[in-house]
Design an enzyme around this catalytic site. Structure first.
Site, PDB file in Angstrom:
ATOM      1  N   GLU A  96     -22.926  12.717  13.280  1.00 30.18           N
ATOM      2  CA  GLU A  96     -21.772  13.583  13.518  1.00 30.18           C
ATOM      3  C   GLU A  96     -21.850  14.235  14.894  1.00 30.18           C
ATOM      4  O   GLU A  96     -22.715  15.087  15.142  1.00 30.18           O
ATOM      5  CB  GLU A  96     -21.719  14.644  12.419  1.00 30.18           C
ATOM      6  CG  GLU A  96     -21.818  14.077  11.006  1.00 30.18           C
ATOM      7  CD  GLU A  96     -22.223  15.130   9.988  1.00 30.18           C
ATOM      8  OE1 GLU A  96     -22.076  16.339  10.272  1.00 30.18           O
ATOM      9  OE2 GLU A  96     -22.690  14.748   8.894  1.00 30.18           O
ATOM     10  N   ASP A 134     -30.841  16.499   6.549  1.00 32.96           N
ATOM     11  CA  ASP A 134     -29.716  17.321   7.011  1.00 32.96           C
ATOM     12  C   ASP A 134     -30.193  18.073   8.245  1.00 32.96           C
ATOM     13  O   ASP A 134     -30.860  19.097   8.138  1.00 32.96           O
ATOM     14  CB  ASP A 134     -29.291  18.293   5.905  1.00 32.96           C
ATOM     15  CG  ASP A 134     -27.930  18.925   6.196  1.00 32.96           C
ATOM     16  OD1 ASP A 134     -27.406  19.628   5.309  1.00 32.96           O
ATOM     17  OD2 ASP A 134     -27.391  18.696   7.303  1.00 32.96           O
ATOM     18  N   ARG A 190     -14.020  12.564   0.972  1.00 32.95           N
ATOM     19  CA  ARG A 190     -15.480  12.322   0.952  1.00 32.95           C
ATOM     20  C   ARG A 190     -15.733  10.978   1.639  1.00 32.95           C
ATOM     21  O   ARG A 190     -15.860   9.920   1.000  1.00 32.95           O
ATOM     22  CB  ARG A 190     -16.018  12.325  -0.466  1.00 32.95           C
ATOM     23  CG  ARG A 190     -17.503  12.013  -0.559  1.00 32.95           C
ATOM     24  CD  ARG A 190     -18.367  13.074   0.056  1.00 32.95           C
ATOM     25  NE  ARG A 190     -18.181  14.364  -0.627  1.00 32.95           N
ATOM     26  CZ  ARG A 190     -18.493  15.528  -0.058  1.00 32.95           C
ATOM     27  NH1 ARG A 190     -18.959  15.560   1.187  1.00 32.95           N
ATOM     28  NH2 ARG A 190     -18.288  16.652  -0.716  1.00 32.95           N
ATOM     29  N   GLN A 236     -15.985  26.156   3.786  1.00 33.26           N
ATOM     30  CA  GLN A 236     -16.974  25.380   4.538  1.00 33.26           C
ATOM     31  C   GLN A 236     -16.272  24.358   5.409  1.00 33.26           C
ATOM     32  O   GLN A 236     -15.325  23.691   4.979  1.00 33.26           O
ATOM     33  CB  GLN A 236     -17.903  24.668   3.531  1.00 33.26           C
ATOM     34  CG  GLN A 236     -18.671  23.501   4.146  1.00 33.26           C
ATOM     35  CD  GLN A 236     -20.105  23.406   3.729  1.00 33.26           C
ATOM     36  OE1 GLN A 236     -20.843  24.395   3.785  1.00 33.26           O
ATOM     37  NE2 GLN A 236     -20.479  22.220   3.306  1.00 33.26           N
ATOM     38  N   ARG A 264      -9.627  19.746   8.128  1.00 42.50           N
ATOM     39  CA  ARG A 264      -9.710  18.586   7.207  1.00 42.50           C
ATOM     40  C   ARG A 264      -8.985  18.828   5.888  1.00 42.50           C
ATOM     41  O   ARG A 264      -8.943  17.953   5.031  1.00 42.50           O
ATOM     42  CB  ARG A 264     -11.170  18.237   6.934  1.00 42.50           C
ATOM     43  CG  ARG A 264     -11.929  19.340   6.197  1.00 42.50           C
ATOM     44  CD  ARG A 264     -13.357  18.927   5.861  1.00 42.50           C
ATOM     45  NE  ARG A 264     -14.004  19.965   5.033  1.00 42.50           N
ATOM     46  CZ  ARG A 264     -15.138  19.755   4.372  1.00 42.50           C
ATOM     47  NH1 ARG A 264     -15.757  18.572   4.458  1.00 42.50           N
ATOM     48  NH2 ARG A 264     -15.670  20.722   3.622  1.00 42.50           N
ATOM     49  N   HIS A 273     -17.099  14.454  11.584  1.00 41.52           N
ATOM     50  CA  HIS A 273     -18.057  14.265  10.486  1.00 41.52           C
ATOM     51  C   HIS A 273     -18.074  12.800  10.015  1.00 41.52           C
ATOM     52  O   HIS A 273     -17.686  12.488   8.880  1.00 41.52           O
ATOM     53  CB  HIS A 273     -17.664  15.202   9.342  1.00 41.52           C
ATOM     54  CG  HIS A 273     -18.771  15.496   8.366  1.00 41.52           C
ATOM     55  ND1 HIS A 273     -19.322  14.546   7.545  1.00 41.52           N
ATOM     56  CD2 HIS A 273     -19.422  16.646   8.061  1.00 41.52           C
ATOM     57  CE1 HIS A 273     -20.262  15.101   6.799  1.00 41.52           C
ATOM     58  NE2 HIS A 273     -20.356  16.364   7.083  1.00 41.52           N
TER      59      HIS A 273
HETATM   60  O1  TA6 Z   1     -22.766  17.625   8.060  1.00 42.21           O
HETATM   61  C1  TA6 Z   1     -23.760  17.905   7.135  1.00 42.21           C
HETATM   62  C2  TA6 Z   1     -23.243  18.935   6.164  1.00 42.21           C
HETATM   63  O2  TA6 Z   1     -23.036  20.172   6.796  1.00 42.21           O
HETATM   64  C3  TA6 Z   1     -24.230  19.025   5.012  1.00 42.21           C
HETATM   65  O3  TA6 Z   1     -24.918  20.250   5.027  1.00 42.21           O
HETATM   66  C4  TA6 Z   1     -23.354  18.826   3.780  1.00 42.21           C
HETATM   67  O4  TA6 Z   1     -22.860  20.069   3.324  1.00 42.21           O
HETATM   68  C5  TA6 Z   1     -22.252  17.936   4.352  1.00 42.21           C
HETATM   69  O5  TA6 Z   1     -21.974  18.512   5.613  1.00 42.21           O
HETATM   70  C6  TA6 Z   1     -21.039  17.763   3.479  1.00 42.21           C
HETATM   71  O6  TA6 Z   1     -20.324  18.958   3.424  1.00 42.21           O
HETATM   72  P1  TA6 Z   1     -18.982  18.975   2.491  1.00 42.21           P
HETATM   73  O7  TA6 Z   1     -18.393  20.340   2.675  1.00 42.21           O
HETATM   74  O8  TA6 Z   1     -18.086  17.879   3.005  1.00 42.21           O
HETATM   75  O9  TA6 Z   1     -19.451  18.660   1.085  1.00 42.21           O
END
Ligand code: TA6
Length: 307
Positions: free
Chosen positions: A282, A220, A75, A96, A101, A176
């Site tokens: 990003e 966002d 994080r 996601q 990563r 990111h």
């Molecule tokens: O980059 C923005 C994003 O896609 C947000 O929608 C939020 O989900 C963030 O990434 C963090 O995502 P994560 O999977 O690291 O909690």
């Protein structure tokens, strides 16, 4: 083959001055420090940059509750997003933001520039080195080389994607980056004026940016600026430039701040008011899919300048 009278391994090339760039590597992380005091640290897990310091300060935000043991993406810092941005398409087994990563990368080595003014750290990941359970989630034969280059006042990160299989594949990629700021409520972002974007709060809506981006709540957005990626995106705070982000072959810029409620809802986001001290800018290629034919190579990069 044994060769008699082999010369002993050379500790260093005779006549070359002792390197002024200090690098250390272990089985979990690699770090480098320039004679100027600039430094960078990269966790092998996710090839995640977890620290980038210029003499004045730490420039990246990392949650104090970030998991650094390889059990969860970090994080903060600069997590790598590949081969998918956001939720994976229906039917995909990927999490996601994909797997890059989430897995341990290999440190491939370092190189310093002429005069040792900068140092490049290279990291690799490929289908062959991907843990078995991940191969079942994305079966394309890919190769990734991620380069982190530290120079006085700047950090560059570049991702090279190669298709080492016989079939074409499509992917998205994004760096990111969590930039550290003193107070998001005094931050404005320039360089995206007139850019179309998808505003994801509260739900995906197509809009066009007018003027500077300011922050007064969860933000966002996926920007696809019509201007060249070499035009800087500038993070200002209190009217002064803090960071400039320049892209190469990464057409999109995601801007994210979770604000109060989303920060409260993330177990690995601490301190809970830490949303004030970060802004994600990003660089990525996420508004469309990049297709790589057999043998093709893609490279996308960013350089962040700390002012
Ligand atoms: O980059 C923005 C994003 O896609 C947000 O929608 C939020 O989900 C963030 O990434 C963090 O995502 P994560 O999977 O690291 O909690």
């Amino acid at each position: 083959m044994d060769r008699p009278n082999r010369p002993a391994a050379l500790a260093s090339t005779p006549g070359q001055p002792e390197s002024q760039v200090q690098t250390t590597s272990s089985d979990t992380r690699v770090s480098a420090t320039l004679p100027t005091g600039d430094s960078v640290e990269v966790l092998l897990y996710g090839a995640t940059v977890t620290s980038w310091k210029t003499p004045a300060r730490e420039n990246l935000f990392v949650s104090s509750a970030a998991i650094l043991d390889g059990s969860k993406p970090v994080r903060g810092g600069i997590p790598l997003v590949f081969p998918v941005f956001g939720p994976a398409p229906a039917g995909s087994k990927l999490p996601q933001h994909g797997f890059a990563r989430n897995v341990k990368w290999e440190f491939l080595g370092k190189s310093t520039s002429e005069g040792e003014s900068s140092v490049k750290l290279d990291f690799g990941l490929s289908w062959a080195t991907l843990p078995e359970d991940w191969r079942t989630k994305w079966e394309h034969k890919f190769g990734l080389v991620y380069s982190v280059t530290l120079a006085p006042g700047s950090l560059s990160t570049a991702l090279v994607v190669s298709n080492e299989g016989d079939e074409a594949f499509e992917f998205q990629s994004l760096l990111h980056t969590y930039l550290s700021v003193d107070d998001i409520q005094n931050v404005q972002i320039a360089g995206l004026d007139n850019s179309p974007y998808i505003d994801k709060v509260p739900s995906a809506t197509a809009k066009t940016q007018s003027g500077l981006i300011a922050f007064s709540g969860e933000t966002d957005r996926v920007y696809s600026p019509p201007t060249p990626p070499s035009d800087p995106v500038t993070v200002q705070e209190g009217g002064k430039t803090r960071f400039r982000v320049v892209r190469d072959n990464l057409p999109d810029v995601v801007v994210w701040n979770p604000w109060v409620e989303k920060a409260a809802g993330m177990g690995d986001f601490e301190p809970k008011d830490g949303w004030k001290n970060m802004v994600c800018v990003e660089a990525g290629s996420v508004s469309a899919w990049t297709k790589l034919e057999k043998g093709d190579v893609f490279e996308g990069a960013q350089t962040i300048y700390a002012e």
